[in-house]
Design an enzyme around this catalytic site. Structure first.
Site, PDB file in Angstrom:
ATOM      1  N   ALA A 110       0.845  -1.188   0.000  1.00 34.47           N
ATOM      2  CA  ALA A 110       0.000   0.000   0.000  1.00 34.47           C
ATOM      3  C   ALA A 110       0.886   1.245   0.000  1.00 34.47           C
ATOM      4  O   ALA A 110       2.065   1.189   0.344  1.00 34.47           O
ATOM      5  CB  ALA A 110      -0.913   0.004   1.224  1.00 34.47           C
ATOM      6  N   GLU A 151      -2.422  -9.290  -0.292  1.00 31.85           N
ATOM      7  CA  GLU A 151      -3.835  -9.371   0.083  1.00 31.85           C
ATOM      8  C   GLU A 151      -4.738  -9.320  -1.143  1.00 31.85           C
ATOM      9  O   GLU A 151      -5.760 -10.013  -1.207  1.00 31.85           O
ATOM     10  CB  GLU A 151      -4.168  -8.253   1.069  1.00 31.85           C
ATOM     11  CG  GLU A 151      -3.531  -8.475   2.437  1.00 31.85           C
ATOM     12  CD  GLU A 151      -3.741  -7.325   3.394  1.00 31.85           C
ATOM     13  OE1 GLU A 151      -4.326  -7.537   4.474  1.00 31.85           O
ATOM     14  OE2 GLU A 151      -3.310  -6.193   3.068  1.00 31.85           O
ATOM     15  N   GLU A 168       3.580  -5.958   7.498  1.00 28.89           N
ATOM     16  CA  GLU A 168       2.957  -4.847   8.225  1.00 28.89           C
ATOM     17  C   GLU A 168       3.453  -4.679   9.656  1.00 28.89           C
ATOM     18  O   GLU A 168       3.568  -3.548  10.149  1.00 28.89           O
ATOM     19  CB  GLU A 168       1.423  -5.029   8.223  1.00 28.89           C
ATOM     20  CG  GLU A 168       0.748  -4.681   6.904  1.00 28.89           C
ATOM     21  CD  GLU A 168       0.712  -5.827   5.914  1.00 28.89           C
ATOM     22  OE1 GLU A 168       0.010  -5.719   4.904  1.00 28.89           O
ATOM     23  OE2 GLU A 168       1.409  -6.844   6.141  1.00 28.89           O
ATOM     24  N   GLY A 211      -0.551  -5.119   1.021  1.00 20.56           N
ATOM     25  CA  GLY A 211      -1.799  -5.038   0.279  1.00 20.56           C
ATOM     26  C   GLY A 211      -1.740  -5.734  -1.061  1.00 20.56           C
ATOM     27  O   GLY A 211      -2.764  -6.190  -1.580  1.00 20.56           O
TER      28      GLY A 211
END
Length: 260
Positions: A66, A115, A135, A112
């Protein structure tokens, strides 16, 4: 909608969505997430599209994570809203899409990015791919479904280790874990993935959508996957695809599914 961060192409019954921010290693920012939502929604509503492939531009990354600069100063409430909105707009949306989605992981799929790949219905990868959820090294946890989908795919213990160490695994280990279905060379990745997509496209899109619904039900709280399977199985009997498929079988010919 005009896209600034993604590319969309369709060849026959296969739509390919490419995240196109190579200078940022295809990092997901809010604008890209919204563009992806629109592209997936448009492809899903197009009856000529039977399969969607999601990949990244360039040779280095599928999605390297991200865009941290967008939320580095967020409050608790803003952080919760970021995760909730992201899951609703893209990650859960993709996971429950009626059109099958294949993630072709070319290079880094981190945070992300992994994900998003896990939200797809299954994954292929190039042999130079690296995957991980880093993360906790930033003082946060995966917020786009990573803590739920990774254990479902690789098991609780392996998911705990990957998340707690914030480390990466390579494509070979991802294949061993069951995180990806196939590994091939970077040069062959898209051709290989398209061949799988072509096989899927020859089957009943209505039945595939029903199968996605039934499979997903088995992984959702409060849902009984077996009951949903019974429901979806029964619904198939009322479709034109079922009539064509069974008639083609009895007549010993290839089915030409109308997709309804």
């Amino acid at each position: 909608m005009k896209y600034n961060n993604i590319l969309v192409a369709q060849n026959e019954h296969i739509a390919t969505i490419t995240i196109n921010r190579p200078s940022k290693l295809n990092a997901l920012n809010k604008a890209t997430i919204n563009e992806l939502h629109d592209a997936f929604k448009t492809a899903d509503s197009n009856r000529s599209v039977k399969v969607i492939i999601i990949t990244g531009a360039g040779e280095k990354a599928f999605v390297a994570g991200a865009d941290i600069s967008e939320f580095a100063d967020f409050s608790v409430a803003q952080g919760q809203d970021l995760a909730a909105q992201g899951q609703a707009v893209l990650f859960d949306y993709v996971a429950h899409l009626s059109t099958p989605v294949i993630a072709a992981i070319n290079g880094f799929a981190l945070g992300g990015g992994l994900e998003l790949a896990m939200a797809a219905h299954f994954r292929t990868a190039s042999d130079n791919a690296k995957m991980g959820l880093p993360e906790v090294s930033l003082g946060v946890i995966p917020g786009y479904g990573g803590t739920q989908r990774l254990p479902q795919l690789v098991g609780k213990g392996r998911a705990m280790e990957m998340i707690m160490t914030a480390g990466m695994i390579d494509a070979a280990q991802a294949l061993q874990y069951g995180l990806v279905n196939h590994v091939t060379s970077p040069e062959a990745l898209m051709e290989f993935t398209n061949k799988i997509a072509e096989k899927i496209s020859r089957n009943s899109s209505v039945a595939i959508s029903a199968a996605i619904t039934a499979i997903n039900a088995g992984y959702e709280d409060g849902e009984n996957g077996f009951d949903e399977e019974i429901t979806q199985f029964g619904k198939c009997f009322g479709t034109a695809d079922f009539q064509e498929g069974t008639q083609a079988f009895l007549e010993k010919r290839k089915a030409k599914f109308p997709g309804k």
